[in-house]
Design a protein around this motif. Structure first.
Motif, PDB file in Angstrom:
ATOM      1  N   TRP A 190     -24.033  21.674  10.418  1.00 39.76           N
ATOM      2  CA  TRP A 190     -25.564  22.181   9.737  1.00 39.76           C
ATOM      3  C   TRP A 190     -24.277  23.131   8.685  1.00 39.76           C
ATOM      4  O   TRP A 190     -23.257  24.062   8.811  1.00 39.76           O
ATOM      5  CB  TRP A 190     -26.124  22.621   9.890  1.00 39.76           C
ATOM      6  N   LEU A 191     -24.839  23.165   7.117  1.00 38.15           N
ATOM      7  CA  LEU A 191     -24.919  24.083   6.088  1.00 38.15           C
ATOM      8  C   LEU A 191     -23.413  24.816   6.131  1.00 38.15           C
ATOM      9  O   LEU A 191     -22.729  26.208   6.718  1.00 38.15           O
ATOM     10  CB  LEU A 191     -25.428  26.052   6.685  1.00 38.15           C
ATOM     11  N   GLY A 192     -22.564  23.448   6.184  1.00 44.86           N
ATOM     12  CA  GLY A 192     -21.061  24.227   5.947  1.00 44.86           C
ATOM     13  C   GLY A 192     -20.692  24.144   6.455  1.00 44.86           C
ATOM     14  O   GLY A 192     -19.519  25.295   6.875  1.00 44.86           O
ATOM     15  N   LYS A 193     -20.295  22.556   7.645  1.00 43.80           N
ATOM     16  CA  LYS A 193     -19.602  22.779   8.796  1.00 43.80           C
ATOM     17  C   LYS A 193     -19.814  23.677   9.988  1.00 43.80           C
ATOM     18  O   LYS A 193     -18.841  23.561  10.882  1.00 43.80           O
ATOM     19  CB  LYS A 193     -18.392  22.042   7.959  1.00 43.80           C
ATOM     20  N   LYS A 194     -20.839  24.553   9.642  1.00 39.19           N
ATOM     21  CA  LYS A 194     -21.646  25.250  11.148  1.00 39.19           C
ATOM     22  C   LYS A 194     -21.669  24.441  12.289  1.00 39.19           C
ATOM     23  O   LYS A 194     -22.324  22.997  11.858  1.00 39.19           O
ATOM     24  CB  LYS A 194     -22.581  26.387  10.343  1.00 39.19           C
ATOM     25  N   GLU A 195     -21.490  24.693  13.323  1.00 41.61           N
ATOM     26  CA  GLU A 195     -22.064  24.130  14.504  1.00 41.61           C
ATOM     27  C   GLU A 195     -23.869  24.661  14.361  1.00 41.61           C
ATOM     28  O   GLU A 195     -23.754  25.484  14.875  1.00 41.61           O
ATOM     29  CB  GLU A 195     -20.723  24.082  16.018  1.00 41.61           C
ATOM     30  N   MET A 196     -24.440  23.586  14.765  1.00 39.94           N
ATOM     31  CA  MET A 196     -25.522  23.713  15.494  1.00 39.94           C
ATOM     32  C   MET A 196     -26.017  22.870  16.685  1.00 39.94           C
ATOM     33  O   MET A 196     -25.791  22.185  16.615  1.00 39.94           O
ATOM     34  CB  MET A 196     -26.782  23.788  14.745  1.00 39.94           C
ATOM     35  N   GLN A 199     -20.568  32.725  21.238  1.00 35.26           N
ATOM     36  CA  GLN A 199     -20.418  31.452  19.805  1.00 35.26           C
ATOM     37  C   GLN A 199     -21.164  30.158  20.113  1.00 35.26           C
ATOM     38  O   GLN A 199     -22.293  30.692  19.769  1.00 35.26           O
ATOM     39  CB  GLN A 199     -18.972  31.264  19.537  1.00 35.26           C
ATOM     40  N   ASP A 200     -21.126  29.838  20.910  1.00 35.10           N
ATOM     41  CA  ASP A 200     -22.343  28.755  21.861  1.00 35.10           C
ATOM     42  C   ASP A 200     -23.782  29.964  21.569  1.00 35.10           C
ATOM     43  O   ASP A 200     -24.794  28.595  21.527  1.00 35.10           O
ATOM     44  CB  ASP A 200     -21.819  28.039  22.993  1.00 35.10           C
ATOM     45  N   ILE A 201     -23.310  30.311  22.347  1.00 38.36           N
ATOM     46  CA  ILE A 201     -25.267  31.380  22.787  1.00 38.36           C
ATOM     47  C   ILE A 201     -25.531  31.243  21.071  1.00 38.36           C
ATOM     48  O   ILE A 201     -26.986  31.185  20.469  1.00 38.36           O
ATOM     49  CB  ILE A 201     -25.281  31.858  23.040  1.00 38.36           C
ATOM     50  N   ALA A 202     -24.632  31.464  20.238  1.00 38.04           N
ATOM     51  CA  ALA A 202     -25.076  31.456  18.369  1.00 38.04           C
ATOM     52  C   ALA A 202     -25.242  30.629  17.900  1.00 38.04           C
ATOM     53  O   ALA A 202     -26.436  30.213  17.270  1.00 38.04           O
ATOM     54  CB  ALA A 202     -24.114  32.139  17.901  1.00 38.04           C
ATOM     55  N   ALA A 203     -25.187  29.316  18.044  1.00 39.43           N
ATOM     56  CA  ALA A 203     -25.269  27.883  17.641  1.00 39.43           C
ATOM     57  C   ALA A 203     -26.136  27.848  18.454  1.00 39.43           C
ATOM     58  O   ALA A 203     -26.887  26.178  17.211  1.00 39.43           O
ATOM     59  CB  ALA A 203     -23.654  27.291  18.093  1.00 39.43           C
ATOM     60  N   TYR A 204     -26.658  27.708  19.837  1.00 33.65           N
ATOM     61  CA  TYR A 204     -28.096  27.130  20.100  1.00 33.65           C
ATOM     62  C   TYR A 204     -28.904  28.152  19.380  1.00 33.65           C
ATOM     63  O   TYR A 204     -30.320  27.326  19.000  1.00 33.65           O
ATOM     64  CB  TYR A 204     -28.513  27.259  20.975  1.00 33.65           C
ATOM     65  N   SER A 205     -29.100  29.503  19.035  1.00 32.74           N
ATOM     66  CA  SER A 205     -29.690  30.266  18.672  1.00 32.74           C
ATOM     67  C   SER A 205     -30.661  30.114  17.588  1.00 32.74           C
ATOM     68  O   SER A 205     -30.928  30.930  16.894  1.00 32.74           O
ATOM     69  CB  SER A 205     -29.918  31.734  19.377  1.00 32.74           C
TER      70      SER A 205
END
Length: 229
Positions: free
Chosen positions: A65-71, A180-186
């Motif tokens: 999402w949003l420019g290939k950021k991971e969600m 980074q995974d916590i950020a991608a989930y939050s």
């Protein structure tokens, strides 16, 4: 690499809800695949060839999402189901699945899985509940991402990780999850996660050892979530 392996009937979603006779056919049709930590089980946009059941290990399910950021959409552990979002008319995986640790998954092809659903009403019924529960969780998460303060979202993520994966004898969440995974989930940035976790560590709400996190004060974390809404 595929190999035969006996199913754990107490946790396997597929085998638990199929008739005993049908389980014998599943044993002949399934493929058990081993993936090292950090490997893709399937990728967003790939043709959906079948569905996967997590035999051991853990997996994150995510999308761009949003420019290939991971969600990250959700996490799956032993006994969980992944790949079912590709069962629609398009037969394309709308999400990716990547292992968080060395994992084994059981793969069932689309045609055989469709036949399994038709011949096992209990499995079809349980899948209906699976989709309904997943939709409800997704709707609540979208609400929280839109309305909850970031500190509350990170606290909620830690609570969910502890609930999903459990804790070991040392009270650490059993599956180490990166910042980074916590950020991608939050729904926030790595820098924000690092800053807030540092604060939670300083006030002894949590402890950290590398990627491993221990929740010392569950009540305080729950209070942060409540006050952030």
């Amino acid at each position: 690499m595929g190999r035969d392996k006996d199913c754990d009937l107490s946790s396997c979603f597929l085998c638990t809800h199929c008739s005993p006779i049908w389980r014998e056919l599943i044993a002949l049709k399934k493929t058990t695949i081993f993936y090292k930590k950090g490997k893709s089980v399937f990728n967003e946009g790939e043709k959906a060839k079948g569905i996967y059941f997590v035999y051991s290990g853990s997996v994150k399910v995510s999308m761009e999402w949003l420019g290939k950021k991971e969600m990250i959409i959700r996490f799956a552990k032993s006994g969980g189901v992944i790949g079912h979002r590709g069962l629609g008319a398009s037969k394309v995986y709308p999400v990716s699945a990547i292992t968080l640790e060395d994992s084994e998954v059981c793969f069932i092809g689309n045609d055989f899985f469709d036949t399994t659903l038709l011949n096992n009403p209990s499995l079809s019924y349980q899948f209906m509940h699976l989709y309904a529960n997943e939709l409800q969780r997704a709707e609540l998460r979208m609400r929280d991402l839109a309305l909850m303060e970031v500190k509350g979202r990170i606290a909620a993520t830690l609570l969910e990780l502890a609930d999903t994966f459990g804790t070991g004898k040392n009270k650490y969440i059993t599956v180490p999850v990166s910042r980074q995974d916590i950020a991608a989930y939050s729904g926030t940035t790595y820098e924000t996660v690092f800053k807030i976790l540092r604060t939670l560590i300083d006030n002894k709400t949590i402890s950290s050892s590398g990627k491993s996190i221990r929740i010392n004060d569950m009540t305080k974390l729950k209070s942060i979530v409540k006050n952030a809404k």
